[in-house]
Motif scaffolding. Structure first.
Motif, PDB file in Angstrom:
ATOM      1  N   LEU A 111      -7.268 -43.738  27.926  1.00 45.32           N
ATOM      2  CA  LEU A 111      -8.164 -43.327  28.983  1.00 45.32           C
ATOM      3  C   LEU A 111      -8.179 -44.351  30.108  1.00 45.32           C
ATOM      4  O   LEU A 111      -8.478 -45.580  29.820  1.00 45.32           O
ATOM      5  N   LEU A 137     -10.275 -34.134  30.397  1.00 41.19           N
ATOM      6  CA  LEU A 137      -9.236 -34.854  30.725  1.00 41.19           C
ATOM      7  C   LEU A 137      -7.847 -34.118  31.463  1.00 41.19           C
ATOM      8  O   LEU A 137      -7.830 -33.010  31.157  1.00 41.19           O
ATOM      9  N   LYS A 139      -3.955 -35.204  32.350  1.00 44.18           N
ATOM     10  CA  LYS A 139      -2.833 -36.170  32.103  1.00 44.18           C
ATOM     11  C   LYS A 139      -2.032 -36.885  33.393  1.00 44.18           C
ATOM     12  O   LYS A 139      -1.686 -36.017  34.246  1.00 44.18           O
ATOM     13  N   TYR A 145      -4.142 -40.652  30.800  1.00 42.25           N
ATOM     14  CA  TYR A 145      -5.324 -39.946  31.022  1.00 42.25           C
ATOM     15  C   TYR A 145      -6.601 -40.215  31.695  1.00 42.25           C
ATOM     16  O   TYR A 145      -6.707 -41.418  31.684  1.00 42.25           O
TER      17      TYR A 145
END
Length: 170
Positions: A111, A137, A139, A145
């Protein structure tokens, strides 16, 4: 005649100052008052939940394992000084459950979070190791992400966010 001109000038000043003061207070109510803006988020004017989270590609429940070292990421914007860079701090998330979307290739994802962990102003909003979170999230093209609509995460207490912190276990 001078008496009438003073009356006209005084009356004109009242009108002009009223216009400026009126616009300032109206503008502050509509543009600067976050309570009004955030209150709008919960009304049905925005449509359905599906419309609001249309861009979300993945929703997971996971546990934050660690924060990585902050680094500069290319923005893709070229200025006369070169390519713009911005700070990000990665967090490794152990994916415990995929709630929505296609399962990631690995049980761990990265993340990206805007800012540096050394900067208290941005790091106060970061996920921290040991936290259990639910993440909405999107991508990136290089396999990382982002939190969906990350600007909302920085909204502070009471604002809408896409990194829901459930608990912290050590």
């Amino acid at each position: 005649m001078k008496k009438y001109s003073w009356i006209i000038v005084t009356f004109s000043l009242f009108i002009v100052s009223g216009v400026f003061l009126g616009q300032g207070s109206i503008g502050s109510l509509t543009n600067q008052n976050h309570e009004i803006d955030h209150g709008h988020l919960v009304t049905d004017d925005n449509g359905s939940i599906e419309e609001e989270v249309y861009g979300v590609q993945l929703v997971i429940k996971g546990k934050v394992e660690q924060l990585g070292d902050s680094f500069k990421r290319k923005s893709g914007l070229i200025t006369r000084f070169g390519e713009e860079l911005y700070d990000v701090t990665p967090a490794t998330i152990d994916v415990q459950k995929v709630v929505y979307g296609t399962s990631p290739d690995s049980s761990k994802i990265t993340l990206l979070q805007h800012g540096r962990k050394e900067d208290n102003a941005s790091s106060v909003h970061f996920v921290t190791p040991g936290e259990e979170v639910i993440l909405l999230l999107v991508k990136t093209t290089d396999g990382y992400y982002w939190s969906y609509n990350f600007e909302l995460v920085h909204g502070g207490e009471g604002s809408c966010c896409t990194a829901f912190k459930m608990s912290k276990s050590d």
